[in-house]
Motif scaffolding. Structure first.
Motif, short mmCIF file in Angstrom:
data_model
loop_
_atom_site.label_atom_id
_atom_site.label_comp_id
_atom_site.label_asym_id
_atom_site.label_seq_id
_atom_site.Cartn_x
_atom_site.Cartn_y
_atom_site.Cartn_z
N THR A 132 0.82 -1.22 0.00
CA THR A 132 0.00 0.00 0.00
C THR A 132 0.85 1.26 0.00
OG1 THR A 132 -0.14 -0.20 2.41
CG2 THR A 132 -1.99 -1.05 1.12
N HIS A 133 2.12 1.15 0.42
CA HIS A 133 3.01 2.30 0.47
C HIS A 133 4.36 1.94 -0.14
CE1 HIS A 133 0.07 3.10 3.66
NE2 HIS A 133 0.42 4.38 3.62
N ASP A 134 5.01 2.90 -0.75
CA ASP A 134 6.36 2.70 -1.29
C ASP A 134 7.37 3.19 -0.26
OD1 ASP A 134 8.42 2.06 -2.96
OD2 ASP A 134 8.26 3.88 -4.18
N ILE A 135 7.45 2.47 0.85
CA ILE A 135 8.30 2.87 1.97
C ILE A 135 9.62 2.10 1.92
CG2 ILE A 135 8.50 2.89 4.49
CD1 ILE A 135 5.43 3.16 4.56
N SER A 136 10.72 2.82 2.05
CA SER A 136 12.05 2.19 2.04
C SER A 136 12.44 1.79 3.45
CB SER A 136 13.08 3.17 1.48
OG SER A 136 13.27 4.27 2.39
N ALA A 137 13.51 1.00 3.55
CA ALA A 137 14.00 0.59 4.86
C ALA A 137 14.43 1.80 5.68
CB ALA A 137 15.16 -0.39 4.70
N TRP A 138 15.05 2.78 5.06
CA TRP A 138 15.47 3.98 5.77
C TRP A 138 14.27 4.74 6.32
CZ3 TRP A 138 14.54 9.22 5.23
CH2 TRP A 138 15.34 10.07 5.99
N MET A 139 13.23 4.87 5.51
CA MET A 139 12.04 5.57 5.97
C MET A 139 11.39 4.87 7.15
SD MET A 139 10.44 6.54 2.24
CE MET A 139 8.89 7.19 2.88
#
Length: 202
Positions: free
Chosen positions: A85-92
């Motif tokens: 549902t989200h394009d979230i990276s490991a850093w984020m």
């Protein structure tokens, strides 16, 4: 937490790693009560477009105030940030955990009560999702790459403690995301010495 891999069921409370941790600490002579506050699908600081109430920042300060005084708060979130549902990276996601640390430390507890220590827990590395998780976690293995290391860096930056489940177990072979019952047992037992040291330091 407690989602039974390959099903829509949840493990019994006494089979999940927080209760395993409590038993292990008690067996080692520590008088503790572990309060589990978990919700399937909870993210760090993001809303779920399909299921409300999954933003981990919402209500966190109130939960700290409600249960104060606390000796230790364990933050074990991040896996669900990598849902499709989200394009979230490991850093984020690691930054999201850092924000939760701030909320815990700023919670409006009564004057004179101690601020709890904080332990950040890295979940097992996400494998290729299987079963019902194929579409929900599509691309999650790629986007979550390096998450444990980034969480450790976040813990150091926030002067929090850190525990890495990857040193104990992998994700479930059934769905590639969650923990099987025996893995919950292993994690709870392995975490006990670290938690006891933190409690003794406090």
């Amino acid at each position: 937490m407690g989602h039974h891999p390959g099903t829509r069921n949840r493990l019994a409370f006494d089979k999940r790693w927080p209760m395993v941790l409590e038993r292990a600490l008690t067996a080692r002579g520590s008088e503790v009560r572990v309060i589990e506050n978990c919700l399937n699908g909870r993210k760090t600081v993001w809303d779920d477009p399909f299921r409300p109430g999954r933003n981990g920042a919402g209500g966190l300060a109130e939960a700290i105030e409600l249960n104060a005084p606390l000796a230790l708060v364990v933050i074990a979130l991040g896996t669900n940030d990598f849902q499709a549902t989200h394009d979230i990276s490991a850093w984020m996601s690691a930054q999201g955990v850092g924000r939760l640390v701030d909320i815990v430390r700023q919670a409006p507890i009564e004057p004179g009560l101690p601020r709890p220590d904080i332990l950040i827990v890295a979940p097992p590395r996400i494998e290729e999702p299987k079963g019902d998780n194929i579409f929900k976690f599509v691309g999650a293995a790629r986007r979550s790459e390096g998450f444990a290391g980034l969480l450790q860096a976040a813990a150091e930056a926030k002067a929090a403690h850190f525990f890495d489940m990857n040193g104990v177990t992998s994700a479930s072979l059934v769905d590639g995301i969650h923990l099987d019952e025996d893995q919950h047992m292993a994690v709870g037992e392995a975490m006990a010495p670290d938690v006891r040291r933190v409690l003794e330091m406090g």
